[in-house]
Scaffold this motif. Sequence first.
Motif, PDB file in Angstrom:
ATOM      1  N   GLU A 115       1.607   9.487  -5.643  1.00  0.00           N
ATOM      2  CA  GLU A 115       1.931  10.891  -5.386  1.00  0.00           C
ATOM      3  C   GLU A 115       2.947  11.432  -6.387  1.00  0.00           C
ATOM      4  N   TRP A 172       2.338   1.876  -3.350  1.00  0.00           N
ATOM      5  CA  TRP A 172       1.307   2.422  -4.245  1.00  0.00           C
ATOM      6  C   TRP A 172       1.073   3.901  -3.927  1.00  0.00           C
ATOM      7  N   GLU A 173       0.950   4.217  -2.652  1.00  0.00           N
ATOM      8  CA  GLU A 173       0.657   5.594  -2.227  1.00  0.00           C
ATOM      9  C   GLU A 173       1.764   6.564  -2.657  1.00  0.00           C
ATOM     10  N   TYR A 194       0.830  -1.206   0.000  1.00  0.00           N
ATOM     11  CA  TYR A 194       0.000   0.000   0.000  1.00  0.00           C
ATOM     12  C   TYR A 194       0.866   1.259   0.000  1.00  0.00           C
ATOM     13  N   LEU A 195       1.911   1.267   0.815  1.00  0.00           N
ATOM     14  CA  LEU A 195       2.776   2.443   0.885  1.00  0.00           C
ATOM     15  C   LEU A 195       3.491   2.679  -0.442  1.00  0.00           C
TER      16      LEU A 195
END
Length: 106
Positions: free
Chosen positions: A70, A65-66, A62-63
Amino acid sequence: MVKSRDIQIVKEFRSRLETIMPILDLRIFGSRVKETATEDSDLDVFIKVPQLDRSHREKIYYLAWEVGFEHNLVISTFVVTENQIKSGAVGANPLLSKVLSEGIVV
């Protein structure tokens, strides 16, 4: 040479990841290190952690992807534990050898 933008993105990713778990090793590898990347190439990141369970794996995914979102970039992760390298099939994987010899530590 890896672009400074890529280094900065990975430093940001590492910094945020370290708030979740300890990191033993983190490297950029693949086409961005070999300077064969295209505009659409992903950013390959090797991560060695002390231990890994499903929850940690999901948080890393998830991180990645995040942070990638950005920066309009796909971050692909290759996550292993020390134990997997020492006594698992990962230790014999030719990709691991390339990552450790050609990857850039961040």
